[in-house]
Design a protein around this motif. Sequence first.
Motif, PDB file in Angstrom:
ATOM      1  N   LEU A  21      -0.148  -2.285  -3.125  1.00 29.32           N
ATOM      2  CA  LEU A  21       0.780  -2.657  -2.615  1.00 29.32           C
ATOM      3  C   LEU A  21       1.287  -3.484  -1.362  1.00 29.32           C
ATOM      4  CD1 LEU A  21       2.209   1.049  -3.694  1.00 29.32           C
ATOM      5  CD2 LEU A  21       2.611  -0.954  -4.517  1.00 29.32           C
ATOM      6  N   ARG A  22       0.328  -3.134  -0.071  1.00 31.47           N
ATOM      7  CA  ARG A  22       0.606  -3.792   0.879  1.00 31.47           C
ATOM      8  C   ARG A  22       0.718  -5.380   0.473  1.00 31.47           C
ATOM      9  NH1 ARG A  22       0.541  -0.182   5.741  1.00 31.47           N
ATOM     10  NH2 ARG A  22       0.034   1.298   4.515  1.00 31.47           N
ATOM     11  N   MET A  23       0.305  -5.858  -0.034  1.00 32.37           N
ATOM     12  CA  MET A  23       0.559  -7.175  -0.642  1.00 32.37           C
ATOM     13  C   MET A  23      -0.779  -8.532   0.390  1.00 32.37           C
ATOM     14  SD  MET A  23       4.107  -7.938  -2.120  1.00 32.37           S
ATOM     15  CE  MET A  23       3.621  -9.617  -2.761  1.00 32.37           C
ATOM     16  N   TRP A  24      -1.356  -7.727   0.647  1.00 35.86           N
ATOM     17  CA  TRP A  24      -2.156  -8.321   2.127  1.00 35.86           C
ATOM     18  C   TRP A  24      -3.109  -9.201   1.032  1.00 35.86           C
ATOM     19  CZ3 TRP A  24      -4.343  -3.231   4.601  1.00 35.86           C
ATOM     20  CH2 TRP A  24      -3.052  -2.658   5.286  1.00 35.86           C
ATOM     21  N   GLN A  35      -9.810 -20.958  -3.231  1.00 33.88           N
ATOM     22  CA  GLN A  35      -9.292 -20.135  -3.527  1.00 33.88           C
ATOM     23  C   GLN A  35      -8.169 -19.209  -3.303  1.00 33.88           C
ATOM     24  OE1 GLN A  35     -12.096 -18.706  -5.238  1.00 33.88           O
ATOM     25  NE2 GLN A  35     -14.008 -19.856  -4.361  1.00 33.88           N
ATOM     26  N   PHE A  36      -7.262 -18.553  -4.152  1.00 33.34           N
ATOM     27  CA  PHE A  36      -5.483 -17.820  -3.868  1.00 33.34           C
ATOM     28  C   PHE A  36      -5.999 -16.755  -4.469  1.00 33.34           C
ATOM     29  CE2 PHE A  36      -1.882 -16.695  -4.186  1.00 33.34           C
ATOM     30  CZ  PHE A  36      -1.179 -16.935  -2.429  1.00 33.34           C
ATOM     31  N   ASN A  37      -6.866 -16.737  -6.013  1.00 32.72           N
ATOM     32  CA  ASN A  37      -6.493 -15.431  -6.344  1.00 32.72           C
ATOM     33  C   ASN A  37      -7.717 -14.989  -6.553  1.00 32.72           C
ATOM     34  OD1 ASN A  37      -3.582 -14.868  -6.550  1.00 32.72           O
ATOM     35  ND2 ASN A  37      -3.680 -16.392  -8.512  1.00 32.72           N
ATOM     36  N   LYS A  42     -16.341 -12.614  -5.609  1.00 32.14           N
ATOM     37  CA  LYS A  42     -16.449 -13.305  -4.442  1.00 32.14           C
ATOM     38  C   LYS A  42     -16.301 -13.201  -2.984  1.00 32.14           C
ATOM     39  CE  LYS A  42     -17.529 -16.885  -7.918  1.00 32.14           C
ATOM     40  NZ  LYS A  42     -18.613 -16.839  -8.169  1.00 32.14           N
ATOM     41  N   LEU A  43     -16.024 -11.929  -2.792  1.00 24.09           N
ATOM     42  CA  LEU A  43     -15.411 -11.600  -1.574  1.00 24.09           C
ATOM     43  C   LEU A  43     -16.722 -10.690  -0.765  1.00 24.09           C
ATOM     44  CD1 LEU A  43     -12.067  -9.099  -2.324  1.00 24.09           C
ATOM     45  CD2 LEU A  43     -12.403 -11.561  -1.723  1.00 24.09           C
TER      46      LEU A  43
END
Length: 98
Positions: A21-24, A35-37, A42-43
């Motif tokens: 919900l914090r959209m981090w 990469q964006f999404n 991969k993290l």
Amino acid sequence: MDSQALNARCVELFQNPNVRLRMWNARMFWKVGDQFNVPSDKLTDPKVDLCELEVMLASAALTESQCAAELEKKEPGRAAFIQRQVREGMRPLLRANH
């Protein structure tokens, strides 16, 4: 907790609906190139201190932190500061990963 287990916990917390919900974006906390999404598998290369990240994400997820006590022992007041910032709707600046 070793760094791989701690990173896995952070990735798991990052998927929590309260954290989402914090959209981090994952790029804020992990090195992921251009990469964006980024898929969660991969993290693996954190930009920030994992213990501080775990405290922040656990606070955002409204769950108990597994690193807060260790962080408080190492630097009194740091975990409480991070938790307070998150509760107040802010994203605290985390230290770089060593």
